[in-house]
Design an enzyme around this catalytic site. Structure first.
Site, mmCIF file in Angstrom:
data_model
loop_
_atom_site.group_PDB
_atom_site.id
_atom_site.type_symbol
_atom_site.label_atom_id
_atom_site.label_comp_id
_atom_site.label_asym_id
_atom_site.label_seq_id
_atom_site.Cartn_x
_atom_site.Cartn_y
_atom_site.Cartn_z
ATOM 1 N N ASP A 11 10.682 8.139 -10.648
ATOM 2 C CA ASP A 11 10.124 7.329 -9.556
ATOM 3 C C ASP A 11 8.954 6.547 -10.142
ATOM 4 O O ASP A 11 8.496 6.834 -11.257
ATOM 5 C CB ASP A 11 9.641 8.265 -8.435
ATOM 6 C CG ASP A 11 8.945 7.517 -7.297
ATOM 7 O OD1 ASP A 11 9.519 6.538 -6.786
ATOM 8 O OD2 ASP A 11 7.817 7.894 -6.929
ATOM 9 N N SER A 12 8.455 5.595 -9.375
ATOM 10 C CA SER A 12 7.273 4.852 -9.816
ATOM 11 C C SER A 12 6.058 5.787 -9.930
ATOM 12 O O SER A 12 5.107 5.481 -10.636
ATOM 13 C CB SER A 12 6.970 3.748 -8.815
ATOM 14 O OG SER A 12 6.786 4.317 -7.531
ATOM 15 N N CYS A 74 13.671 6.342 -6.352
ATOM 16 C CA CYS A 74 12.741 5.325 -5.862
ATOM 17 C C CYS A 74 13.605 4.192 -5.327
ATOM 18 O O CYS A 74 14.489 3.692 -6.047
ATOM 19 C CB CYS A 74 11.884 4.843 -7.034
ATOM 20 S SG CYS A 74 10.853 3.406 -6.690
ATOM 21 N N GLU A 155 -0.413 8.034 0.473
ATOM 22 C CA GLU A 155 -1.066 8.524 -0.756
ATOM 23 C C GLU A 155 -2.535 8.870 -0.523
ATOM 24 O O GLU A 155 -3.099 9.684 -1.239
ATOM 25 C CB GLU A 155 -0.925 7.494 -1.873
ATOM 26 C CG GLU A 155 0.495 7.455 -2.376
ATOM 27 C CD GLU A 155 0.691 6.599 -3.600
ATOM 28 O OE1 GLU A 155 -0.239 5.865 -3.969
ATOM 29 O OE2 GLU A 155 1.796 6.672 -4.173
ATOM 30 N N CYS A 187 12.260 4.278 1.509
ATOM 31 C CA CYS A 187 11.212 4.482 0.500
ATOM 32 C C CYS A 187 11.021 5.987 0.381
ATOM 33 O O CYS A 187 10.981 6.696 1.401
ATOM 34 C CB CYS A 187 9.908 3.816 0.956
ATOM 35 S SG CYS A 187 8.504 4.196 -0.094
ATOM 36 N N HIS A 189 8.586 7.698 -0.196
ATOM 37 C CA HIS A 189 7.349 8.236 0.390
ATOM 38 C C HIS A 189 7.545 8.607 1.876
ATOM 39 O O HIS A 189 6.822 9.437 2.408
ATOM 40 C CB HIS A 189 6.230 7.183 0.356
ATOM 41 C CG HIS A 189 5.526 7.069 -0.962
ATOM 42 N ND1 HIS A 189 6.170 6.707 -2.118
ATOM 43 C CD2 HIS A 189 4.223 7.267 -1.298
ATOM 44 C CE1 HIS A 189 5.283 6.675 -3.110
ATOM 45 N NE2 HIS A 189 4.103 7.008 -2.642
HETATM 46 N N1 DGL Z 1 8.590 5.400 -4.024
HETATM 47 C C1 DGL Z 1 8.717 3.955 -4.014
HETATM 48 C C2 DGL Z 1 10.003 3.541 -3.291
HETATM 49 O O1 DGL Z 1 10.815 4.352 -2.948
HETATM 50 C C3 DGL Z 1 7.552 3.289 -3.332
HETATM 51 C C4 DGL Z 1 6.254 3.359 -4.088
HETATM 52 C C5 DGL Z 1 5.982 2.149 -4.936
HETATM 53 O O2 DGL Z 1 5.789 1.048 -4.388
HETATM 54 O O3 DGL Z 1 5.952 2.312 -6.149
HETATM 55 O O4 DGL Z 1 10.218 2.392 -3.036
#
Ligand code: DGL
Length: 274
Positions: A11-12, A74, A155, A187, A189
């Site tokens: 993931d990022s 991600c 976050e 997403c 998150h």
């Molecule tokens: N976890 C990322 C996603 O699913 C979002 C976080 C980011 O912008 O890096 O898109």
């Protein structure tokens, strides 16, 4: 490939731990190598070219760690780099993303519905969900809304109070989402605020199914491993959690996404460049 090899997840940053958590619940015998690209986070506002470059290096890194699966946990990277990563990895490992399992779920469960998507700018602007849902030919009316404030809000640990309720309400009351029957959490998150999203729809008296890509992905992965006889029979190694840039605050927020604090090991960025 054999069943004892680990599952590589990236993931990022830390958000992909929501997917990892569900995978660990339903596939407890699997060994995990998680990689969070914290040096380059967030991906949500980055260009497709940049995300492709980061994703290609990370996928190669995970392949060198002998992973049987490389899972892009991600949505932003799935939208930008899934096809590229698949091409690069070929048959050396199974490549998974978080978008296709959700599309498959919709294909099996939805027809003549209005479906909404919320996600980062990158995910929404890519048009990948729109394209794939339209290709299903299920008479689905699809709407998408970028909700960029939600990632930094989560976050910061702001996800169960009045401020987060107001921000969520502000986005979900957008006119475009007015008559949806289902909402995709696009997403990794967003599973953290799933309860609050559900509470918003209950408050306004609407029945909206919430489609959580962490769950659809973990279930699809289990079926795939089963089908290919690659399910681990027992755990072969301890799970590893790695990042490209270590700070103690990243470590602290793993608790939000994983339900427990995990130790994050720094991988020098140059190691992912080899
Ligand atoms: N976890 C990322 C996603 O699913 C979002 C976080 C980011 O912008 O890096 O898109």
């Amino acid at each position: 490939m054999n069943s004892t090899q680990p599952i590589g997840i990236f993931d990022s940053g830390i958000g992909g731990l929501t997917v990892t958590k569900v995978i660990k619940e339903i596939l407890p015998n699997e060994s995990i190598i998680y990689f969070g690209d914290t040096a380059h986070l967030p991906y949500g506002g980055k260009s497709t070219a940049a995300i492709q470059a980061y994703s290609a290096r990370i996928a190669d890194y995970l392949l060198n760690q002998s992973c049987k699966v490389i899972l892009i946990a991600c949505n932003s990277a799935s939208a930008a780099a899934y096809d590229l990563v698949r091409k690069l990895i070929g048959k050396k490992a199974m490549v998974f993303d978080v978008i296709n399992p959700t599309i498959d779920y919709i294909s099996e469960n939805s027809c003549n519905q209005k479906i909404g998507l919320i996600g980062t700018q990158q995910t929404i602007n890519s048009g990948v969900y729109a394209e794939k849902i339209s290709a299903l030919n299920r008479n689905i009316d699809f709407v998408a809304l970028a909700t960029p404030l939600l990632v930094p809000m989560i976050e910061e640990g702001i996800y169960e109070d009045r401020i987060s309720r107001d921000i969520i309400k502000r986005y979900l009351s957008d006119q475009s989402l007015e008559t949806i029957n289902a909402l995709i959490l696009g997403c990794t998150h967003y599973p953290i605020i799933k309860k609050q999203i559900g509470a918003y729809f209950s408050e306004v008296g609407r029945e909206v199914e919430i489609i959580d890509s962490a769950e659809t992905t973990a279930k699809a992965l289990r079926s795939h491993l089963e089908y290919h006889h690659l399910l681990a029979k027992r755990k072969s190694r301890v799970d590893e959690f790695k990042v490209s840039d270590h700070t103690s605050s990243f470590e602290r927020i793993t608790n939000i996404f994983f339900g427990e604090e995990v130790h994050l090991a720094q991988v020098p960025i140059w190691e992912t460049l080899r």
